[in-house]
Design an enzyme around this catalytic site. Sequence first.
Site, PDB file in Angstrom:
ATOM      1  N   ASP A 146       6.244  -0.958   9.844  1.00 19.23           N
ATOM      2  CA  ASP A 146       7.023  -0.807   8.541  1.00 19.23           C
ATOM      3  C   ASP A 146       8.625  -0.123   8.851  1.00 19.23           C
ATOM      4  O   ASP A 146       9.012  -0.485   8.039  1.00 19.23           O
ATOM      5  CB  ASP A 146       6.234   0.165   8.656  1.00 19.23           C
ATOM      6  N   ASP A 180      -2.273   8.731   5.331  1.00 22.63           N
ATOM      7  CA  ASP A 180      -2.457   8.479   6.456  1.00 22.63           C
ATOM      8  C   ASP A 180      -3.216  10.026   7.577  1.00 22.63           C
ATOM      9  O   ASP A 180      -2.756  11.290   7.301  1.00 22.63           O
ATOM     10  CB  ASP A 180      -0.966   8.174   7.715  1.00 22.63           C
ATOM     11  N   GLN A 188      -4.119  -7.247   6.772  1.00 20.95           N
ATOM     12  CA  GLN A 188      -4.502  -7.781   5.624  1.00 20.95           C
ATOM     13  C   GLN A 188      -5.551  -9.313   6.263  1.00 20.95           C
ATOM     14  O   GLN A 188      -6.385 -10.088   5.342  1.00 20.95           O
ATOM     15  CB  GLN A 188      -4.256  -8.361   3.931  1.00 20.95           C
ATOM     16  N   GLY A 190       9.952  -7.409  22.429  1.00 24.47           N
ATOM     17  CA  GLY A 190      11.076  -6.878  21.067  1.00 24.47           C
ATOM     18  C   GLY A 190      10.484  -7.836  20.485  1.00 24.47           C
ATOM     19  O   GLY A 190       9.540  -7.736  19.776  1.00 24.47           O
ATOM     20  N   SER A 242       0.733  -1.337  -0.153  1.00 22.04           N
ATOM     21  CA  SER A 242      -0.142  -0.151  -0.120  1.00 22.04           C
ATOM     22  C   SER A 242       0.727   0.741   0.154  1.00 22.04           C
ATOM     23  O   SER A 242       1.911   1.524   0.722  1.00 22.04           O
ATOM     24  CB  SER A 242      -1.360  -0.181   1.842  1.00 22.04           C
ATOM     25  N   PHE A 300      -9.652   1.661   5.799  1.00 21.32           N
ATOM     26  CA  PHE A 300      -8.752   2.270   4.702  1.00 21.32           C
ATOM     27  C   PHE A 300      -9.161   2.496   3.495  1.00 21.32           C
ATOM     28  O   PHE A 300     -10.444   1.488   3.404  1.00 21.32           O
ATOM     29  CB  PHE A 300      -7.360   0.612   4.956  1.00 21.32           C
ATOM     30  N   SER A 337     -19.017   7.180  19.116  1.00 22.62           N
ATOM     31  CA  SER A 337     -18.086   8.332  18.559  1.00 22.62           C
ATOM     32  C   SER A 337     -17.025   8.802  19.647  1.00 22.62           C
ATOM     33  O   SER A 337     -18.334   8.681  21.169  1.00 22.62           O
ATOM     34  CB  SER A 337     -19.186   8.855  18.224  1.00 22.62           C
TER      35      SER A 337
END
Length: 328
Positions: free
Chosen positions: A257, A12, A173, A228, A8, A116, A36
Amino acid sequence: MSLLVTGSIATDHLMTFSGKFSDSLVVDQLDKLSVSFLVDDLEVRRGGCAANISFGLGNLGLRPVLVGAVGEDFVDYRAWLERHGVDCDSVHVSETRHTARFVCTNDAAMAQFATFYAGAMSEAREIELKPIVDRVGPVDFVLVGPNDPDAMVRHTEECRQRGYAFVADPSQQLAFGDGDLIRPLIDGASILFSNEYEAALIESKTGWSHEEVLDRVGTWVVTLGPDGVRLETKGAEPVVVRAVPEIAKVEPTGVGDAFRAGFLAALSWGLDHERAAQLGCLLAVYVVEQVGTQEYVLGRAAFLERLEAAYGADAVADVAAHLQTFRD
């Protein structure tokens, strides 16, 4: 040799709720959930798993090849990534859809609610890897990250057919994917990335035991948050690498990431998996200390100093020979 990072590419929208989501959830009423949350702020940042990983690799001195699909609104984002060492020449540009959007709210306990919107990402299924490899030369690894599901399957199948070593990183996913999707994304991977919860999802949805997953991958890298990382290879004792203490815990989006970027950078330098996990843990902590997934700046001296404090002089000796940052 090159690293192809598929997945992707998104913008963001990050928000912060000062309370705890759990205080507003009634366990036996979740089937009627309607809540909410009043948030304190909104940050609009560059993101997307493949773009975040590529940004991290570029900041460590590599030139990763970003593979994904975007909209025509990607112009400024492309310039940013290219300025940070990312090859964007194989990014597909949609003529009809916007670049994907990730909308995320974090609470005071670092829990997340996220949504997303795929947008142009759905066209990633049209991308063939071989022309990219023909352009850039032989590849060390193809990382198959969260993406349009059909694109993930196509990239994985092509890697198997053409003999490209691939890294399986299905992460987000896994929540909606069933076993028929997940099994082919994992089988034959040189490395499988997941966190602890995702590891349980993999076993549950594939129907494979822990050992059966290890039978099908080279190394299973499981991130454990503040505890870790655990490295598992069939027939060997698991290795646990401790996390790097953060100076401040600000925002968790993109931490995984960054870990992947550090890990893959170390492997591309010929370092072992334990050292790769150490480098990944260090880069990850730079993200959690900022708002936004690509807002950190690495200075070589400070980075190596922090590496030594966490993992010792030998780690510095191994990494310093390869590390190139934009600042001294």
